[in-house]
Design a protein around this motif. Sequence first.
Motif, PDB file in Angstrom:
ATOM      1  N   ARG A   1       0.835  -1.203   0.000  1.00  0.00           N
ATOM      2  CA  ARG A   1       0.000   0.000   0.000  1.00  0.00           C
ATOM      3  C   ARG A   1       0.871   1.254   0.000  1.00  0.00           C
ATOM      4  NH1 ARG A   1      -5.280  -1.721  -0.959  1.00  0.00           N
ATOM      5  NH2 ARG A   1      -5.525  -3.778   0.016  1.00  0.00           N
ATOM      6  N   PRO A   2       0.293   2.404  -0.323  1.00  0.00           N
ATOM      7  CA  PRO A   2       1.040   3.660  -0.185  1.00  0.00           C
ATOM      8  C   PRO A   2       1.414   3.905   1.272  1.00  0.00           C
ATOM      9  CG  PRO A   2      -0.884   3.960  -1.598  1.00  0.00           C
ATOM     10  CD  PRO A   2      -1.027   2.608  -0.978  1.00  0.00           C
ATOM     11  N   PHE A   3       2.594   4.454   1.491  1.00  0.00           N
ATOM     12  CA  PHE A   3       3.049   4.783   2.832  1.00  0.00           C
ATOM     13  C   PHE A   3       2.717   6.235   3.141  1.00  0.00           C
ATOM     14  CE2 PHE A   3       6.645   1.390   2.510  1.00  0.00           C
ATOM     15  CZ  PHE A   3       5.690   0.385   2.591  1.00  0.00           C
ATOM     16  N   SER A   4       2.845   6.591   4.402  1.00  0.00           N
ATOM     17  CA  SER A   4       2.416   7.916   4.855  1.00  0.00           C
ATOM     18  C   SER A   4       3.279   9.049   4.330  1.00  0.00           C
ATOM     19  CB  SER A   4       2.420   7.961   6.384  1.00  0.00           C
ATOM     20  OG  SER A   4       3.758   7.914   6.869  1.00  0.00           O
ATOM     21  N   GLY A   5       4.512   8.764   3.999  1.00  0.00           N
ATOM     22  CA  GLY A   5       5.438   9.818   3.597  1.00  0.00           C
ATOM     23  C   GLY A   5       6.332  10.259   4.735  1.00  0.00           C
ATOM     24  N   CYS A   6       6.035   9.842   5.970  1.00  0.00           N
ATOM     25  CA  CYS A   6       6.925  10.151   7.089  1.00  0.00           C
ATOM     26  C   CYS A   6       8.249   9.412   6.896  1.00  0.00           C
ATOM     27  CB  CYS A   6       6.282   9.744   8.413  1.00  0.00           C
ATOM     28  SG  CYS A   6       4.804  10.680   8.838  1.00  0.00           S
ATOM     29  N   ILE A   7       9.335  10.105   7.137  1.00  0.00           N
ATOM     30  CA  ILE A   7      10.658   9.545   6.904  1.00  0.00           C
ATOM     31  C   ILE A   7      11.057   8.631   8.065  1.00  0.00           C
ATOM     32  CG2 ILE A   7      13.096  10.105   6.556  1.00  0.00           C
ATOM     33  CD1 ILE A   7      11.265  10.817   4.225  1.00  0.00           C
ATOM     34  N   VAL A   8      11.573   7.466   7.721  1.00  0.00           N
ATOM     35  CA  VAL A   8      12.113   6.572   8.746  1.00  0.00           C
ATOM     36  C   VAL A   8      13.387   7.207   9.295  1.00  0.00           C
ATOM     37  CG1 VAL A   8      13.014   4.277   9.251  1.00  0.00           C
ATOM     38  CG2 VAL A   8      11.174   4.562   7.562  1.00  0.00           C
ATOM     39  N   PRO A   9      13.476   7.436  10.602  1.00  0.00           N
ATOM     40  CA  PRO A   9      14.655   8.120  11.171  1.00  0.00           C
ATOM     41  C   PRO A   9      15.956   7.391  10.846  1.00  0.00           C
ATOM     42  CG  PRO A   9      12.890   7.977  12.788  1.00  0.00           C
ATOM     43  CD  PRO A   9      12.468   7.123  11.637  1.00  0.00           C
ATOM     44  N   ARG A  10      17.017   8.173  10.742  1.00  0.00           N
ATOM     45  CA  ARG A  10      18.326   7.623  10.386  1.00  0.00           C
ATOM     46  C   ARG A  10      18.802   6.558  11.364  1.00  0.00           C
ATOM     47  NH1 ARG A  10      22.753  11.917   8.725  1.00  0.00           N
ATOM     48  NH2 ARG A  10      21.091  12.216   7.172  1.00  0.00           N
ATOM     49  N   PRO A  11      18.608   6.722  12.687  1.00  0.00           N
ATOM     50  CA  PRO A  11      19.058   5.658  13.595  1.00  0.00           C
ATOM     51  C   PRO A  11      18.390   4.309  13.322  1.00  0.00           C
ATOM     52  CG  PRO A  11      18.685   7.688  14.822  1.00  0.00           C
ATOM     53  CD  PRO A  11      18.136   7.908  13.443  1.00  0.00           C
ATOM     54  N   ILE A  12      17.112   4.327  12.926  1.00  0.00           N
ATOM     55  CA  ILE A  12      16.429   3.072  12.610  1.00  0.00           C
ATOM     56  C   ILE A  12      17.008   2.469  11.331  1.00  0.00           C
ATOM     57  CG2 ILE A  12      14.227   2.029  11.954  1.00  0.00           C
ATOM     58  CD1 ILE A  12      12.826   3.962  13.800  1.00  0.00           C
ATOM     59  N   MET A  13      17.256   3.307  10.330  1.00  0.00           N
ATOM     60  CA  MET A  13      17.863   2.802   9.099  1.00  0.00           C
ATOM     61  C   MET A  13      19.233   2.201   9.391  1.00  0.00           C
ATOM     62  SD  MET A  13      15.542   3.211   6.849  1.00  0.00           S
ATOM     63  CE  MET A  13      16.418   2.838   5.327  1.00  0.00           C
ATOM     64  N   HIS A  14      19.968   2.802  10.308  1.00  0.00           N
ATOM     65  CA  HIS A  14      21.276   2.250  10.679  1.00  0.00           C
ATOM     66  C   HIS A  14      21.125   0.885  11.347  1.00  0.00           C
ATOM     67  CE1 HIS A  14      23.447   6.431  10.657  1.00  0.00           C
ATOM     68  NE2 HIS A  14      23.196   5.960   9.449  1.00  0.00           N
ATOM     69  N   GLU A  15      20.044   0.688  12.114  1.00  0.00           N
ATOM     70  CA  GLU A  15      19.785  -0.612  12.721  1.00  0.00           C
ATOM     71  C   GLU A  15      19.509  -1.667  11.644  1.00  0.00           C
ATOM     72  OE1 GLU A  15      19.736  -1.856  16.023  1.00  0.00           O
ATOM     73  OE2 GLU A  15      20.994  -0.071  16.150  1.00  0.00           O
ATOM     74  N   LEU A  16      18.822  -1.264  10.583  1.00  0.00           N
ATOM     75  CA  LEU A  16      18.560  -2.190   9.490  1.00  0.00           C
ATOM     76  C   LEU A  16      19.860  -2.561   8.777  1.00  0.00           C
ATOM     77  CD1 LEU A  16      15.312  -0.603   7.976  1.00  0.00           C
ATOM     78  CD2 LEU A  16      15.534  -2.298   9.801  1.00  0.00           C
ATOM     79  N   VAL A  17      20.730  -1.589   8.606  1.00  0.00           N
ATOM     80  CA  VAL A  17      22.040  -1.857   7.995  1.00  0.00           C
ATOM     81  C   VAL A  17      22.830  -2.826   8.867  1.00  0.00           C
ATOM     82  CG1 VAL A  17      24.265  -0.822   7.386  1.00  0.00           C
ATOM     83  CG2 VAL A  17      22.128   0.332   6.748  1.00  0.00           C
ATOM     84  N   ARG A  18      22.778  -2.610  10.173  1.00  0.00           N
ATOM     85  CA  ARG A  18      23.501  -3.488  11.105  1.00  0.00           C
ATOM     86  C   ARG A  18      22.943  -4.900  11.043  1.00  0.00           C
ATOM     87  NH1 ARG A  18      23.236  -5.322  16.396  1.00  0.00           N
ATOM     88  NH2 ARG A  18      21.167  -4.415  16.684  1.00  0.00           N
ATOM     89  N   ALA A  19      21.621  -5.036  10.911  1.00  0.00           N
ATOM     90  CA  ALA A  19      21.007  -6.359  10.829  1.00  0.00           C
ATOM     91  C   ALA A  19      21.494  -7.115   9.601  1.00  0.00           C
ATOM     92  CB  ALA A  19      19.486  -6.223  10.804  1.00  0.00           C
ATOM     93  N   ALA A  20      21.591  -6.416   8.471  1.00  0.00           N
ATOM     94  CA  ALA A  20      22.073  -7.059   7.244  1.00  0.00           C
ATOM     95  C   ALA A  20      23.521  -7.502   7.395  1.00  0.00           C
ATOM     96  CB  ALA A  20      21.928  -6.104   6.061  1.00  0.00           C
ATOM     97  N   ARG A  21      24.340  -6.667   7.989  1.00  0.00           N
ATOM     98  CA  ARG A  21      25.757  -6.993   8.141  1.00  0.00           C
ATOM     99  C   ARG A  21      25.973  -8.174   9.077  1.00  0.00           C
ATOM    100  NH1 ARG A  21      28.209  -0.793   8.469  1.00  0.00           N
ATOM    101  NH2 ARG A  21      28.068  -0.396   6.197  1.00  0.00           N
ATOM    102  N   SER A  22      25.081  -8.344  10.040  1.00  0.00           N
ATOM    103  CA  SER A  22      25.232  -9.464  10.968  1.00  0.00           C
ATOM    104  C   SER A  22      25.057 -10.806  10.268  1.00  0.00           C
ATOM    105  CB  SER A  22      24.227  -9.342  12.117  1.00  0.00           C
ATOM    106  OG  SER A  22      22.907  -9.617  11.670  1.00  0.00           O
TER     107      SER A  22
END
Length: 321
Positions: free
Chosen positions: A130-151
Amino acid sequence: MPSPAEGRLETRRLIATAGAAPSMHNTQPWRFSVYGDETVRLRADLDRRLTVADPRDRCLHISCGAALLNLRLALRVAGYDPVTWLLPRTEESEMKVPLLAVVRPARSIPPSGEERRLYDAIAARHTNRRPFSGCIVPRPIMHELVRAARSEGTDLIIVDTRISDTFLQQIGMADTRLHADGDYRAELARWTTDVPRTDGIPPDHLGPGGGTGTLNRDFGQLPASDTRWETRPQLAVLTTWDDHPLDWLRAGQALQRVLLVATLYGVSASFLNQPLDLRDMRGRTDPRHHRAHPQMIIRFGYGPAVLGTPRRPVSDILETA
């Protein structure tokens, strides 16, 4: 020591959890077998291959890798260390349907709080078209996603907003070219029918139809003229160091870990893999770009609540060893 009945119930719980993983068009292309020593073997269900859209079986391996991550988490919550071998070399690996992974549970320390939370997120994770709200996912959360992939031995590359428009144009062009292929459309239709079933994508899960500016795959549904997609979509590309079955299995485990972490933070996700599907259909592999091979293109944001797609019963995916 659990009774035989308790053991069977625990096995079914483990396999049901593994089967809650995402897969391309919800094909759920996996089969499990459990042996007397409680070793779990994972194989692909080749009857569920997407021979047109996924001729290299790349997405099939990624899907099975996602199911493997679920299994690993389920074993950890049960108090086991999931000792895992990917593409093990055994006599069975020479069979027509080779082993993708072998998991042997070993008694271990209790699971961490993070492992328990990730396990609980398995049931709550759903692809959101579905369409998303347009609110930006905060950078710290995106960094957590990056960390999850690297693990899990992969990288999650956040697409710079300055090039996202060009990137979206490439996705749109790939989607148009895919949909011009009659065999592709026919294969897609087989997995998006409105007949009640335990796999595939029901019509009410497809999201708004294709069209100019869409952030959804064209499943052949009618465009929704009043649909307002987010103007600044947040995209990321999951990459691996190489582009072989072992890398695809790792990518699947990383993908599922990323999606579960996103779920914990209330972040929705969907996939825009059309350029990768088009590449696979043309029989090409990407040359290395900065030592990375793209495996998944993911859209993140904050979407409305959606239901999960149907799941095959355990009896369909658990073989008697």
